[in-house]
Enzyme design. Sequence first.
Site, PDB file in Angstrom:
ATOM      1  N   ASP A   1       0.671  -1.130   0.056  1.00  0.00           N
ATOM      2  CA  ASP A   1      -0.041   0.066   0.062  1.00  0.00           C
ATOM      3  C   ASP A   1       0.927   1.276  -0.041  1.00  0.00           C
ATOM      4  O   ASP A   1       1.760   1.176   0.809  1.00  0.00           O
ATOM      5  CB  ASP A   1      -0.789   0.061   1.234  1.00  0.00           C
ATOM      6  CG  ASP A   1      -1.912   1.075   1.197  1.00  0.00           C
ATOM      7  OD1 ASP A   1      -3.101   0.739   0.395  1.00  0.00           O
ATOM      8  OD2 ASP A   1      -2.175   1.561   2.159  1.00  0.00           O
ATOM      9  N   ILE A   2       0.545   2.196  -0.876  1.00  0.00           N
ATOM     10  CA  ILE A   2       1.386   3.364  -1.008  1.00  0.00           C
ATOM     11  C   ILE A   2       0.976   4.421   0.295  1.00  0.00           C
ATOM     12  O   ILE A   2      -0.005   4.981   0.244  1.00  0.00           O
ATOM     13  CB  ILE A   2       1.128   4.096  -2.165  1.00  0.00           C
ATOM     14  CG1 ILE A   2       1.423   3.176  -3.362  1.00  0.00           C
ATOM     15  CG2 ILE A   2       1.817   5.397  -2.394  1.00  0.00           C
ATOM     16  CD1 ILE A   2       1.195   3.839  -4.933  1.00  0.00           C
TER      17      ILE A   2
ATOM     18  N   ASP B   1      -4.565   1.820  -4.602  1.00  0.00           N
ATOM     19  CA  ASP B   1      -3.040   1.818  -4.414  1.00  0.00           C
ATOM     20  C   ASP B   1      -2.636   0.609  -3.853  1.00  0.00           C
ATOM     21  O   ASP B   1      -1.432   0.632  -3.365  1.00  0.00           O
ATOM     22  CB  ASP B   1      -2.747   2.955  -3.647  1.00  0.00           C
ATOM     23  CG  ASP B   1      -3.080   3.256  -2.088  1.00  0.00           C
ATOM     24  OD1 ASP B   1      -4.239   2.746  -2.132  1.00  0.00           O
ATOM     25  OD2 ASP B   1      -2.465   3.532  -1.333  1.00  0.00           O
TER      26      ASP B   1
END
Length: 102
Positions: free
Chosen positions: A45-46, A89
């Site tokens: 996950d960003i 994301d």
Amino acid sequence: SRMETPSYKLNTFLRQDTSTHNKETPGEAEPIADLFPNVTVMFADIAGFTAWSSQREPTEVFKLLEAVYKMFDSIARKRGVFKVETIGDSYVAVAGLPTPNE
């Protein structure tokens, strides 16, 4: 305690049968998945993505995700990693899966 570790929780979840999930007696359900000890599941996950993307144009957000996923996909192919899914994301992939018997 051991019952609080992520590994224990995942193993417990994988051993639950959805049709008997609500049984009053725990532990009676048959597994709905096989356990492969040498498999790794990656959830990427960003960090800060939601705040960052809320202040960007949609095309800029799309270009970033496209570039990141393109790099992840390239690395995954080279290393024999199976990409499960991308959601927003988040990137989910699995490594170490055995070859299925047909």
